[in-house]
Structures are given as C-alpha cells and as structure tokens.
Design a protein around this motif. Structure first.
Motif, PDB file in Angstrom:
ATOM      1  N   ALA A  50     -17.090  -5.886  11.067  1.00 42.36           N
ATOM      2  CA  ALA A  50     -16.226  -5.486  10.479  1.00 42.36           C
ATOM      3  C   ALA A  50     -16.775  -4.963   9.220  1.00 42.36           C
ATOM      4  N   SER A  57     -15.998  -1.577   7.325  1.00 42.96           N
ATOM      5  CA  SER A  57     -14.874  -1.266   6.185  1.00 42.96           C
ATOM      6  C   SER A  57     -16.023  -1.268   5.279  1.00 42.96           C
ATOM      7  N   PHE A  60     -10.323  -8.624   0.182  1.00 43.04           N
ATOM      8  CA  PHE A  60     -11.169  -9.066   0.855  1.00 43.04           C
ATOM      9  C   PHE A  60     -11.510 -10.144   0.313  1.00 43.04           C
ATOM     10  N   LEU A 109      -8.897  -1.285   3.674  1.00 39.94           N
ATOM     11  CA  LEU A 109     -10.267  -1.352   3.116  1.00 39.94           C
ATOM     12  C   LEU A 109     -10.772  -2.967   2.933  1.00 39.94           C
ATOM     13  N   GLY A 117      -9.020  -5.351   5.982  1.00 35.59           N
ATOM     14  CA  GLY A 117     -10.152  -4.414   6.654  1.00 35.59           C
ATOM     15  C   GLY A 117     -10.940  -5.237   7.406  1.00 35.59           C
ATOM     16  N   MET A 118     -11.619  -6.008   6.818  1.00 40.38           N
ATOM     17  CA  MET A 118     -12.625  -6.780   6.622  1.00 40.38           C
ATOM     18  C   MET A 118     -12.466  -7.687   7.929  1.00 40.38           C
ATOM     19  N   ILE A 148      -9.690  -6.230  10.726  1.00 43.77           N
ATOM     20  CA  ILE A 148     -10.870  -5.322  11.688  1.00 43.77           C
ATOM     21  C   ILE A 148     -11.136  -6.250  12.474  1.00 43.77           C
ATOM     22  N   GLY A 149     -12.204  -7.809  12.378  1.00 47.73           N
ATOM     23  CA  GLY A 149     -12.774  -7.998  12.943  1.00 47.73           C
ATOM     24  C   GLY A 149     -11.899  -9.296  13.881  1.00 47.73           C
ATOM     25  N   ILE A 159     -11.009  -7.601  16.628  1.00 51.90           N
ATOM     26  CA  ILE A 159     -11.769  -7.417  17.918  1.00 51.90           C
ATOM     27  C   ILE A 159     -11.968  -8.806  18.950  1.00 51.90           C
ATOM     28  N   LYS A 160     -12.070  -9.592  18.104  1.00 52.38           N
ATOM     29  CA  LYS A 160     -11.861 -10.787  18.440  1.00 52.38           C
ATOM     30  C   LYS A 160     -11.311 -11.075  19.819  1.00 52.38           C
ATOM     31  N   LEU A 218     -11.569  -9.604  22.621  1.00 55.65           N
ATOM     32  CA  LEU A 218     -12.595  -9.989  23.458  1.00 55.65           C
ATOM     33  C   LEU A 218     -11.704 -10.840  24.338  1.00 55.65           C
ATOM     34  N   GLN A 259     -13.352 -15.899   8.137  1.00 54.03           N
ATOM     35  CA  GLN A 259     -14.228 -16.982   7.645  1.00 54.03           C
ATOM     36  C   GLN A 259     -13.618 -17.187   6.023  1.00 54.03           C
ATOM     37  N   PHE A 305     -11.289   6.536  13.319  1.00 52.95           N
ATOM     38  CA  PHE A 305     -10.981   5.162  12.432  1.00 52.95           C
ATOM     39  C   PHE A 305      -9.411   4.826  12.323  1.00 52.95           C
ATOM     40  N   PHE A 306      -8.257   5.646  12.260  1.00 58.32           N
ATOM     41  CA  PHE A 306      -7.449   5.071  11.522  1.00 58.32           C
ATOM     42  C   PHE A 306      -6.244   4.930  12.593  1.00 58.32           C
TER      43      PHE A 306
END
Lengths: 76, 461
Positions: free
Chosen positions: A6, A10, B34, B135, B138-139, B142-143, B146-147, B150, B161, B204-205
């Motif tokens: 990610a 990003s 971010f 964006l 997005g860090m 998006i993370g 995905i988690k 899954l 984090q 991407f989008f």
C-alpha cells in the motif's frame, strides 16, 4: 507485506501525480475559458470558416466530414 | 526501508514548492492524511512535519504565488466567524486545559481549509489537491481494504499502523471516509488529467474504489453500512435509469452480504438492538446528556466539554447493579458541536454545510451542457455525494473539527471559484486594446466563438 504494498502504490501514484501536476501547471494556461456552445452565426460577405483562408473563386468547397471522395466530377 | 521512502516523499514535496508553490500545500494535505511522523518514525518521528510543511506552504504562497485571490464568499465569511466563535468559547470552557489542546489542532485545520482556495485555482491544481488528500489516506485505506479482502477483518482489530484515535485509526471514521471517497475516486477514474495513462488511471481508481467496500467491512463499524446505504440511495436517486441502478445497488448489497464474514453480519444485526449493546446504548445516553447540557449552556461548554458528563449505565451481565461511565465523548458530530460550541457554533457549522451544498448545486446546474466544464459538473456532483455520506457517517462519530469536513468545504469553494473566474467577463485593463492588436492570438483559446462571458454561459447552460 500488505502495508508495504500500500505504501509503494500510494507513494508511487503521489509521485506520478506531483510530477504531472508540476509539468502541466507550468505549460498550460492557469485556467481555460469555455467555448461558447452556440456561437453567433456569421452573416455578410465576410462570413467564412474561422481559421481558414477563403477559397479562390470557382473552387470546389471542401468535402464535408464523412463524405466519400469522388474520383471524377459528376456528369462525366 | 519504508522510513527512507517516506522521508524522501516528504522532502520531495517540501522542495517541490520551489518549483511550483502549490506543491507544498499538496504536501500539507498529504501529511495531514498520511501521518508520516508515525509511519516513518526513525527519520521523521521527532520532526514537527505538519508545522514545517504548513509554514513552507504559506511562505511559498506569499513569496511566489499571490495572484487571483478568491472573493470573500460565504465559505470564507462563515469560516472566519467559526474561528472567532471557537476562540471565544475558550473564555467559558468548562475544561480550560483540555479545551485549549483541542482548540490548538482545530484552529490549524480550519485556518488551512480557508487557505486552500487561495492556492488551488486551476483545474490541474484542484485535481492535485483532491489527489494529495486521497493518496495520503490511500496508504491506510488500501492496506486495510486488502487485509479486509483477505481476512474479513473484525471490530476493534488493529488494522493500521497509526496510534489509537489518530485520523483513520478510529474504525467508524475509517469506514465513513472509505465510503465517502468512492464518488471522488469514480470521478477521477473518468476525468483525471494528472494520471495521463488511461490504463493505469482506470485500473488504479477502479481498484481503489472497489477496495473501499472490504475496507469498510474490515472495520466492523456499523457506521459503514449506514454510509453505504446512503451512497447507494444517492446513486439511485440521481440515476436516469432507476430500474437498472436499483438492480445494481441490490446486487452489490447481496454480494456484500455473501462475501462478508459471519462476525461482521452478527455485528450488523445489532444495529436495532441498541439497548443490549453497550457501545450503542452509551451513544444514546451521551446524546441525551448533550441535549440537557445544551439547554443549560446554550453558548456551549468549550472544547471537550463532554469530559464532565456522568452516565448511569443500566445493569448488565458483569455489573448486576448498574455502573457509571464518566467523560464519554458524544460519538456524533452534531452532539459534539452542541456541547462544545453551543447553538451559535452548531448553527455556523450547519450554515457551512448548507452553503457548500448550495454552491455545489449552482456549479452543477450552471455547467450542465457545457462540454469544456463537464469535469466541473461531475466534480460538483461527486463532492456533494461525498459530503452527504460524510454527514451520515459523522452522525455516529465526532469529527466536526477533523480535516475531512473542512477539506470538503474548501474543495467545494475552490470549484465554485474556478467557475466564477472562467465565466466572468474579462475586465478591460489599461492598454489592453493595444496589447491585443500587437500580440498573436493565445494558443490555448479555441477558434469559433471564443471565450464567453459569465451571463452567456449561465443563460445557455
């Protein structure tokens, strides 16, 4: 692993966006005025398509978009 | 490794301001969403990253970029009034020390939101502003998306984090922001100029927008499902083909239910059982307390006034005689505003929302049918949808002074200011006629009709 993915995605997109933002900001007009959607019709002797030189007398007008080109003039 | 990458990104945005001044403001928006100080602790943990980037953004604007400032519109007037009122409430705050701490970050958020329309003026800049914010978030989104795809995630799982109660670390806030971003991401998928490669842009989008659904599920927050229902309703209401859109929305809902984990479904089933659920019951009790507090303190109790509340909880399995909770946050933007800012502050905030939605409606209406301004038309619609979703989500989480609301207000104002600039007639300047006669035609302006004045566009749009 997922967080690293990610992060790379990003930040990669941010780098791409920043690069093109700087480039486009320097090369483009800072704002673009919209075109008039209904331009007033030109009348009179000076009426012609803007951006083109007037055609010489007796010359065939340019083909309309989508018109099939003819090999010979009509009637031959 | 990640520390070095984050450090390089931070320094790159900071130095980018020397090339184009708006890049440092992009950097501030990125830092604000971010949180590089938490993700890149080794190199940036001790650096006041937001203060440095904010100061650089203001300096870059003042020294290099002062041109075409926005008019003093409703957004700036109401924001200035809100700033004054926020500061005034410090005088009668019931918890002065705690109030000052929250005032400190709230003022920075509001001031920077008022600063954004000065910096971001052109289409490219407005898009860069939106993308820097999305964006940066997005860090995390998006993370977690995905988690969630899954593992399914779960309520109160540690998914990011970030430290607790920081930005998107709060589950309801993350679920709200994830759904709120969907209209903006779909807008970018179609209109983005800053990702000029169509394949990358679309992939991407689209992926980013799709990942917001598992992200919302992974948080386990019931707020997310409320936001998703509101968003589906908005798409359905404004759709021209209501049957097709209705079927698509229902199919999406069915897919969510099929693929969501059982623990998520069990949690969603508790939405109607607020009396049996501690989290929901606490909210209801705090809201009742907030209404009583506002009756006694119509001017509000200053920031963090909720810390004085005492809630008598009913008996449960662990506490057969009932128990007491103290200092519970309202977990609702509206009740947060009511207790902290009183009726005047709440009225100012609601006025900002109404003014924003009205300005977006005007942009949407005035740009209808104007091909060159189609992006404004679609952006106004996407921003309005995002704002309504944010309002729905923020009913269950107190985020009135976090950056999301203020970013939306500022973004809407920048778009309406853009439209005002491009549709207002060019003012005659001394010597303009001579300049026009001597200079070649501007390459950016098309032939055939040329630029039109504001009234002409307004009439024809």
């Amino acid at each position: 692993m997922v967080d690293m993915f990610a992060l790379v995605v990003s930040l990669g997109m941010l780098a791409l966006v920043t690069f093109f933002a700087i480039r486009m900001d320097r090369t483009r007009e800072w704002f673009e005025r919209p075109r008039n959607p209904n331009p007033p019709p030109k009348v009179g002797a000076g009426a012609r398509m803007q951006g083109r030189f007037p055609a010489p007398r007796g010359a065939k007008p340019p083909a309309a978009p989508g018109q099939r080109p003819t090999r010979f003039p009509a009637g031959r | 490794m990640s520390d070095i990458i984050i450090f390089l990104a931070y320094v790159g945005l900071l130095l980018g301001g020397f090339v184009s001044p708006f890049v440092t403001s992009m950097g501030y928006l990125w830092v604000d969403s971010f949180y590089p100080q938490y993700l890149g602790r080794a190199l940036l943990g001790s650096v006041p990253v937001a203060a440095v980037m904010g100061a650089a953004a203001v300096l870059a604007y003042v020294l290099m970029d002062r041109k075409a400032p926005p008019r003093m519109g409703m957004f700036l007037i109401l924001t200035a009034a809100m700033l004054l009122w926020m500061t005034a409430t410090l005088l009668w705050a019931v918890r002065p020390d705690a109030a000052f701490l929250k005032w400190d970050f709230a003022v920075k958020t509001v001031v920077f939101a008022a600063f954004l329309p000065f910096v971001f003026r052109s289409r490219i800049q407005i898009e860069a502003m939106l993308l820097a914010h999305m964006l940066g978030s997005g860090m995390h989104l998006i993370g977690v998306g995905i988690k969630g795809a899954l593992t399914g995630g779960g309520y109160q799982w540690r998914l990011t984090q970030l430290p607790d109660d920081t930005g998107l670390a709060e589950t309801s806030a993350m679920a709200t922001v994830a759904i709120m971003f969907i209209p903006l991401l779909l807008y970018m998928r179609t209109h983005s100029q800053l990702v000029p490669f169509p394949l990358i842009r679309k992939v991407f989008f689209t992926c980013y927008a799709l990942l917001m659904i598992p992200c919302m599920i992974a948080t386990g927050a019931r707020t997310g499902i409320v936001c998703l229902v509101v968003l589906g309703g908005l798409y359905w209401v404004q759709s021209k083909r209501k049957v097709v859109t209705g079927i698509a929305v229902v199919m999406l809902a069915v897919l969510v239910v099929i693929f969501a984990p059982d623990r998520w479904k069990e949690r969603m089933e508790t939405i109607g059982e607020y009396k049996a659920d501690t989290s929901a019951l606490t909210r209801v009790l705090v809201w009742q307390w907030a209404i009583d507090f506002a009756k006694d303190n119509p001017l509000g109790g200053g920031f963090r006034a909720y810390e004085v509340n005492v809630l008598h909880m009913p008996p449960d399995g662990w506490n057969p005689e009932g128990w007491i909770q103290r200092g519970r946050a309202p977990h609702s933007t509206w009740f947060e505003l009511l207790t902290e800012m009183g009726w005047p502050g709440t009225a100012l905030f609601l006025s900002l929302i109404v003014a924003t939605l009205w300005s977006l409606y005007r942009v949407w209406k005035r740009t209808r049918g104007v091909e060159e301004l189609l992006w404004c038309h679609d952006l106004a619609r996407a921003l309005a949808m995002s704002l309504v979703v944010l309002m729905a989500g923020s009913t269950f989480i107190g985020i009135g002074f976090k950056s999301w609301y203020w970013f939306m207000f500022a973004a809407a104002f920048t778009v309406s200011e853009y439209l005002r600039r491009v549709t207002s007639p060019e003012k005659p300047r001394p010597g303009l006629a001579v300049q026009a006669a001597m200079s070649p035609p501007r390459p950016g302006l098309p032939a055939g009709g040329g630029p039109v004045g504001g009234l002409a566009v307004r009439r024809r749009a």
